[in-house]
Design a protein around this motif. Sequence first.
Motif, short mmCIF file in Angstrom:
data_model
loop_
_atom_site.label_atom_id
_atom_site.label_comp_id
_atom_site.label_asym_id
_atom_site.label_seq_id
_atom_site.Cartn_x
_atom_site.Cartn_y
_atom_site.Cartn_z
N LEU A 1 0.83 -1.20 0.00
CA LEU A 1 0.00 0.00 0.00
C LEU A 1 0.87 1.25 0.00
O LEU A 1 0.63 2.19 -0.75
N GLN A 2 1.90 1.27 0.84
CA GLN A 2 2.79 2.43 0.93
C GLN A 2 3.50 2.68 -0.40
O GLN A 2 3.60 3.82 -0.86
N ARG A 3 3.96 1.60 -1.05
CA ARG A 3 4.64 1.75 -2.33
C ARG A 3 3.69 2.26 -3.42
O ARG A 3 4.03 3.16 -4.19
N LEU A 4 2.49 1.66 -3.49
CA LEU A 4 1.51 2.09 -4.50
C LEU A 4 1.13 3.55 -4.31
O LEU A 4 1.09 4.32 -5.27
N TYR A 5 0.85 3.92 -3.07
CA TYR A 5 0.44 5.30 -2.81
C TYR A 5 1.60 6.26 -3.03
O TYR A 5 1.42 7.35 -3.58
N GLY A 6 2.77 5.87 -2.62
CA GLY A 6 3.95 6.72 -2.79
C GLY A 6 4.29 6.98 -4.25
O GLY A 6 4.80 8.04 -4.61
N ARG A 7 3.99 6.02 -5.10
CA ARG A 7 4.25 6.17 -6.54
C ARG A 7 3.06 6.81 -7.26
O ARG A 7 3.06 6.91 -8.48
N GLN A 8 2.03 7.18 -6.51
CA GLN A 8 0.83 7.82 -7.04
C GLN A 8 0.14 6.97 -8.10
O GLN A 8 -0.34 7.48 -9.11
N ILE A 9 0.10 5.66 -7.84
CA ILE A 9 -0.60 4.76 -8.76
C ILE A 9 -2.07 4.81 -8.42
O ILE A 9 -2.47 4.59 -7.27
N ARG A 10 -2.90 5.09 -9.41
CA ARG A 10 -4.34 5.18 -9.22
C ARG A 10 -5.02 4.35 -10.30
O ARG A 10 -4.50 4.18 -11.40
N TYR A 11 -6.20 3.87 -9.98
CA TYR A 11 -6.99 3.11 -10.95
C TYR A 11 -8.31 3.84 -11.13
O TYR A 11 -9.00 4.13 -10.17
N SER A 12 -8.63 4.16 -12.37
CA SER A 12 -9.87 4.88 -12.63
C SER A 12 -10.42 4.46 -13.98
O SER A 12 -9.68 4.30 -14.94
N VAL A 13 -11.74 4.24 -14.02
CA VAL A 13 -12.42 3.95 -15.28
C VAL A 13 -13.51 4.99 -15.45
O VAL A 13 -14.48 5.00 -14.70
N MET A 14 -13.32 5.88 -16.39
CA MET A 14 -14.34 6.90 -16.64
C MET A 14 -14.03 7.60 -17.94
O MET A 14 -12.91 7.52 -18.45
N GLU A 15 -15.01 8.27 -18.49
CA GLU A 15 -14.81 9.02 -19.73
C GLU A 15 -14.37 10.42 -19.36
O GLU A 15 -15.04 11.11 -18.61
N LEU A 16 -13.23 10.82 -19.87
CA LEU A 16 -12.75 12.16 -19.59
C LEU A 16 -13.35 13.14 -20.60
O LEU A 16 -13.46 12.83 -21.78
N PRO A 17 -13.74 14.33 -20.15
CA PRO A 17 -14.45 15.25 -21.02
C PRO A 17 -13.68 15.69 -22.26
O PRO A 17 -14.28 16.00 -23.27
N PHE A 18 -12.34 15.69 -22.20
CA PHE A 18 -11.61 16.16 -23.37
C PHE A 18 -11.59 15.15 -24.51
O PHE A 18 -11.08 15.42 -25.57
N PHE A 19 -12.17 13.94 -24.30
CA PHE A 19 -12.30 12.99 -25.39
C PHE A 19 -13.67 13.06 -26.05
O PHE A 19 -13.97 12.31 -26.96
N SER A 20 -14.53 13.97 -25.58
CA SER A 20 -15.90 14.02 -26.08
C SER A 20 -15.96 14.37 -27.57
O SER A 20 -16.93 14.04 -28.24
N PHE A 21 -14.91 15.00 -28.12
CA PHE A 21 -14.92 15.34 -29.54
C PHE A 21 -14.99 14.09 -30.41
O PHE A 21 -15.45 14.14 -31.54
N LEU A 22 -14.55 12.93 -29.86
CA LEU A 22 -14.61 11.69 -30.63
C LEU A 22 -16.04 11.30 -30.99
O LEU A 22 -16.28 10.63 -31.99
N ASP A 23 -17.00 11.72 -30.13
CA ASP A 23 -18.39 11.37 -30.37
C ASP A 23 -18.93 12.00 -31.64
O ASP A 23 -19.90 11.50 -32.21
N THR A 24 -18.32 13.08 -32.10
CA THR A 24 -18.82 13.79 -33.28
C THR A 24 -18.17 13.29 -34.57
O THR A 24 -18.60 13.65 -35.65
#
Length: 198
Positions: A163-186
């Motif tokens: 846990l200390q190593r993962l957090y210290g290296r700022q490793i994050r897990y996220s699944v979501m659509e980021l707004p700056f990719f919305s142009f792909l929808d067009t």
Amino acid sequence: GAAIPEIAALQAEKRALPYAPFIHEVSPPPGADAAAEVAFLRENRESIDARTKSHGCVALRGWETLKTSEGFREAYEALGLTPCRDPLDAVSARPMVDAKSAVYEAVNKESRANFYIGMHNEFVGTRAPRAAMFVCFKAADDGGEFMVCDGRRVFRDCDADLLQRLYGRQIRYSVMELPFFSFLDTLPAEVALGPLKI
């Protein structure tokens, strides 16, 4: 979120607390039809939402209204949930059962027999939904388990050094659509998805 100065100390604090089950089951009113069930959900919306926040997961088992996509939509609207577009719909990874209800299918086709919804966390901040609702309209002939993971327990039980190593290296897990990719929808599908083909 805000940085946690002492991740190991926070983990030790959580380990000292008694573990509470994270799934809270809500039964339908006895003898109620689908309309009465929806009314019950609407009337008890706040307490069910409170249980979602305190436990992390609420299970609705044996509900008549959850047997159809229309009833499922009525149930999540009664709970105050807003239909939203799944980011994976943009790449046809999860086709909709019904565009009006925002109900997506995960494994209802033979071609998707080996597909599953992996571990993810909906409560990730302001750019993603706080909660998601899942339903099974037809039981699988074999298997078909729906895996649920308690993120609080994962945090509590994770090896402290890891846990200390993962957090210290700022490793994050996220699944979501980021707004700056919305142009792909067009863009036309062949332009947007063409470079991704193998």
